[in-house]
Design a protein around this motif. Structure first.
Motif, PDB file in Angstrom:
ATOM      1  N   THR A  71      -7.012   7.685   2.288  1.00  0.00           N
ATOM      2  CA  THR A  71      -6.284   6.932   3.352  1.00  0.00           C
ATOM      3  C   THR A  71      -4.736   6.875   2.976  1.00  0.00           C
ATOM      4  OG1 THR A  71      -8.502   5.717   3.982  1.00  0.00           O
ATOM      5  CG2 THR A  71      -6.181   4.718   4.628  1.00  0.00           C
ATOM      6  N   ASP A 126      -8.849  -1.815   8.078  1.00  0.00           N
ATOM      7  CA  ASP A 126      -9.187  -0.704   7.169  1.00  0.00           C
ATOM      8  C   ASP A 126     -10.265  -0.928   6.149  1.00  0.00           C
ATOM      9  OD1 ASP A 126      -7.832   1.810   5.478  1.00  0.00           O
ATOM     10  OD2 ASP A 126      -8.413   0.310   4.157  1.00  0.00           O
ATOM     11  N   PHE A 157     -11.335   5.932   7.281  1.00  0.00           N
ATOM     12  CA  PHE A 157     -12.488   4.694   6.948  1.00  0.00           C
ATOM     13  C   PHE A 157     -11.963   3.458   7.591  1.00  0.00           C
ATOM     14  CE2 PHE A 157     -14.016   2.088   2.971  1.00  0.00           C
ATOM     15  CZ  PHE A 157     -15.183   1.908   3.728  1.00  0.00           C
ATOM     16  N   HIS A 168      -4.667  -1.579   9.561  1.00  0.00           N
ATOM     17  CA  HIS A 168      -4.605  -2.941   9.027  1.00  0.00           C
ATOM     18  C   HIS A 168      -4.037  -3.713   9.981  1.00  0.00           C
ATOM     19  CE1 HIS A 168      -4.824  -5.865   6.180  1.00  0.00           C
ATOM     20  NE2 HIS A 168      -3.577  -5.864   5.539  1.00  0.00           N
ATOM     21  N   TYR A 185       0.824  -1.361  -0.059  1.00  0.00           N
ATOM     22  CA  TYR A 185       0.056   0.034   0.101  1.00  0.00           C
ATOM     23  C   TYR A 185       0.930   1.204  -0.032  1.00  0.00           C
ATOM     24  CZ  TYR A 185      -4.040   3.226   1.120  1.00  0.00           C
ATOM     25  OH  TYR A 185      -5.243   4.044   1.113  1.00  0.00           O
ATOM     26  N   TRP A 214     -19.150   0.172  10.307  1.00  0.00           N
ATOM     27  CA  TRP A 214     -18.636   0.871   9.476  1.00  0.00           C
ATOM     28  C   TRP A 214     -18.348   2.245   9.885  1.00  0.00           C
ATOM     29  CZ3 TRP A 214     -16.772  -1.829   4.838  1.00  0.00           C
ATOM     30  CH2 TRP A 214     -17.516  -3.146   4.653  1.00  0.00           C
ATOM     31  N   LEU A 229      -3.997  10.040  -1.865  1.00  0.00           N
ATOM     32  CA  LEU A 229      -5.256   8.983  -1.181  1.00  0.00           C
ATOM     33  C   LEU A 229      -5.947   9.615  -0.076  1.00  0.00           C
ATOM     34  CD1 LEU A 229      -3.031   5.720  -1.362  1.00  0.00           C
ATOM     35  CD2 LEU A 229      -5.138   6.400  -2.904  1.00  0.00           C
ATOM     36  N   GLN A 239     -11.041  -0.452   3.316  1.00  0.00           N
ATOM     37  CA  GLN A 239     -11.092  -0.698   1.921  1.00  0.00           C
ATOM     38  C   GLN A 239     -10.676  -2.041   1.760  1.00  0.00           C
ATOM     39  OE1 GLN A 239      -8.452   2.724  -0.170  1.00  0.00           O
ATOM     40  NE2 GLN A 239      -7.741   2.369   2.070  1.00  0.00           N
ATOM     41  N   VAL A 240     -10.417  -2.958   2.739  1.00  0.00           N
ATOM     42  CA  VAL A 240     -10.058  -4.219   2.459  1.00  0.00           C
ATOM     43  C   VAL A 240     -11.146  -5.077   3.337  1.00  0.00           C
ATOM     44  CG1 VAL A 240      -7.864  -4.053   1.942  1.00  0.00           C
ATOM     45  CG2 VAL A 240      -8.198  -4.302   4.252  1.00  0.00           C
ATOM     46  N   TYR A 290      -3.123   3.729   6.742  1.00  0.00           N
ATOM     47  CA  TYR A 290      -3.470   2.325   6.238  1.00  0.00           C
ATOM     48  C   TYR A 290      -2.866   1.112   7.375  1.00  0.00           C
ATOM     49  CZ  TYR A 290      -4.153  -2.046   3.657  1.00  0.00           C
ATOM     50  OH  TYR A 290      -4.425  -3.161   2.961  1.00  0.00           O
TER      51      TYR A 290
END
Length: 219
Positions: free
Chosen positions: A23, A194, A174, A32, A7, A134, A21, A196-197, A28
């Protein structure tokens, strides 16, 4: 699911093209990887210790630091809970050889995907399915089932307001946070991730999730 170093390379490449980005790479990593978020949320999640490598000496030291009793093994980003008795659950970390046997099996299953090092989390008895929440800019936008149990929710409603201050204080744009009820009816954080994943449970339509997340952009 990108590793934190992947990332970071993605982030650098986009910055060279004038793209920033939402994030960034540091955010991240903190969302993560468990060592990134654990210190700030330690009071609401099982006690955890970790290694910065995969060797036996570091693992034994982590077991001693956690102290005797049952533990759950994972790495910085993932467990092997579907291999519970062979690669996740350690009945007593004081039994060094038995604990290392579980760690070896975990390493074997994760292979090159093993991230960071070993993480030992104090075992706690839970009594409900998990809920996945979320969060956009520190505000909870949606509460629903966990992707592993998409048709199940706890019989007690989860109130995100009780943890909003702690999650907002992370300063992460996020994220998802998974919670579960312990036997004593206390809500416990199982995982921060995170967004996004993070998987969407199949029982939440994509449109519902997207609408909830876009509400964050509108404040």
């Amino acid at each position: 699911m990108l590793r934190s170093d992947q990332y970071a390379a993605f982030d650098r490449s986009l910055r060279q093209r004038g793209v920033t980005l939402r994030t960034d790479a540091e955010q991240y990593r903190r969302a993560h990887e468990l060592p990134g978020w654990y210190p700030a949320l330690a009071e609401m999640t099982p006690r955890s210790v970790w290694t910065t490598g995969k060797d036996r000496a570091a693992f034994d030291h982590a077991c001693q630091e956690l102290g005797r009793g049952a533990a759950v093994l994972r790495d910085y980003t993932k467990s092997m809970k579907h291999y519970w008795h062979e690669a996740a659950f350690i009945p007593d970390v004081a039994d060094a050889d038995a604990a290392w046997h579980v760690a070896n099996r975990f390493h074997e299953l994760r292979g090159d995907d093993l991230t960071g090092g070993f993480v030992l989390r104090r075992f706690e008895r839970f009594r409900s399915p998990e809920v996945r929440t979320w969060w956009v800019e520190g505000k909870c936008r949606l509460v629903g089932p966990h992707p592993d149990t998409p048709d199940e929710l706890p019989d007690v409603e989860f109130d995100p307001a009780a943890v909003e201050h702690a999650i907002a204080a992370l300063g992460l744009p996020f994220v998802t946070a998974d919670f579960v009820l312990r036997e004593d009816q206390v809500w416990r954080l199982v995982e921060l991730g995170d967004g996004q994943v993070s998987d969407r449970p199949r029982t939440i339509p994509p449109e519902e999730l997207i609408t909830a997340l876009r509400a964050g952009d509108r404040g």
